[in-house]
Design a protein around this motif. Structure first.
Motif, PDB file in Angstrom:
ATOM      1  N   GLU A 165     -86.299-159.829  23.695  1.00  0.00           N
ATOM      2  CA  GLU A 165     -86.127-160.582  24.936  1.00  0.00           C
ATOM      3  C   GLU A 165     -87.136-161.717  25.008  1.00  0.00           C
ATOM      4  O   GLU A 165     -88.337-161.512  24.806  1.00  0.00           O
ATOM      5  N   CYS A 167     -89.409-163.936  26.948  1.00  0.00           N
ATOM      6  CA  CYS A 167     -90.081-163.747  28.234  1.00  0.00           C
ATOM      7  C   CYS A 167     -90.989-164.938  28.543  1.00  0.00           C
ATOM      8  O   CYS A 167     -91.789-165.348  27.693  1.00  0.00           O
ATOM      9  N   ASN A 169     -94.204-166.321  29.638  1.00  0.00           N
ATOM     10  CA  ASN A 169     -95.467-165.634  29.399  1.00  0.00           C
ATOM     11  C   ASN A 169     -96.490-165.921  30.500  1.00  0.00           C
ATOM     12  O   ASN A 169     -97.028-167.030  30.566  1.00  0.00           O
TER      13      ASN A 169
END
Length: 241
Positions: A165, A167, A169
């Motif tokens: 996945e 993401c 950050n």
């Protein structure tokens, strides 16, 4: 983007998605690694309906060794690599591509000096190419680098791919902070991030409540309108005359 992967399957899936997206959007894609890894990528692309030979022949899919891609005179020079990357972006655009994508991997545990250069490069690359048609997927095996160095990577990349996945950050830091040893500045930034995320969540919750309230109000108005027209509360129903 950084990819601190745990398994080969995790890495291969992320690389395939990254390259496939680039090729289908008209970008030039540069894969840096071993010939065996490149052969596996070609095979996977074929399964997705992309002719890897044709892509290679027209310069859309390019293979480079680590030395070819990252070293200058046998050494890793981050400043020279940034300049070379700018040239590669321009070359891709001149050749009719929409931009450049590149993915590479650190296959061996680096020395402290090499790691400092690596993090300097990783921290600066977004500053240099944030407005350019360039995307990079930096592959790091968690079996090769220490947890402390994975934390360094998170400070240098705005997007991290975790178990498949992508993401956003929250641990990403602007370059001057990521490369600093100023503990007070980092603490102030972390506290600010907590406030920013908390306020964003509160705004999202408020919007959700407002949307639900508006829907309920609309339903009530529709019910009143049906009642004034002598219609059933549930709306017009079909039937025979």
């Amino acid at each position: 983007m950084c990819l601190p992967f745990e398994t080969e399957t995790e890495k291969q899936e992320a690389v395939l998605a990254f390259i496939h997206e680039g090729l289908t959007s008209g970008a030039r894609c540069v894969f840096t690694g071993t010939p065996e890894e490149f052969a596996k990528l070609n095979e996977s692309l074929e399964e997705l309906g992309i002719c890897s030979k044709r892509a290679g022949a027209r310069g859309a899919l390019v293979f480079r060794t680590v030395a070819e891609a990252y070293l200058t005179g046998g050494e890793f020079d981050p400043t020279a690599l940034i300049a070379r990357t700018e040239e590669q972006i321009e070359d891709a655009l001149r050749d009719g591509f929409t931009g450049l994508r590149r993915t590479g991997e650190l296959h061996e545990e680096p020395t402290d000096e090499l790691w400092r250069k690596t993090i300097w490069y990783e921290s600066r690359i977004n500053e240099h190419f944030g407005r350019r048609p360039f995307a990079a997927l930096c592959r790091y095996s968690r079996a090769v680098i220490s947890p402390e160095r994975v934390c360094d990577l998170l400070r240098a990349h705005p997007v991290a791919i975790v178990r498949g996945e992508a993401c956003d950050n929250p641990f990403y830091e602007r370059p001057e902070l990521a490369l600093s040893d100023d503990g007070q500045a980092r603490l102030n930034w972390q506290l600010r991030q907590l406030l920013v995320q908390h306020r964003a969540r509160r705004r999202a919750e408020t919007k959700t409540v407002s949307a639900v309230a508006a829907a309920a109000e609309l339903a009530a108005e529709l019910s009143e309108l049906r009642s004034s027209l002598g219609l059933p509360a549930s709306g017009p129903q079909s039937g025979s005359d």
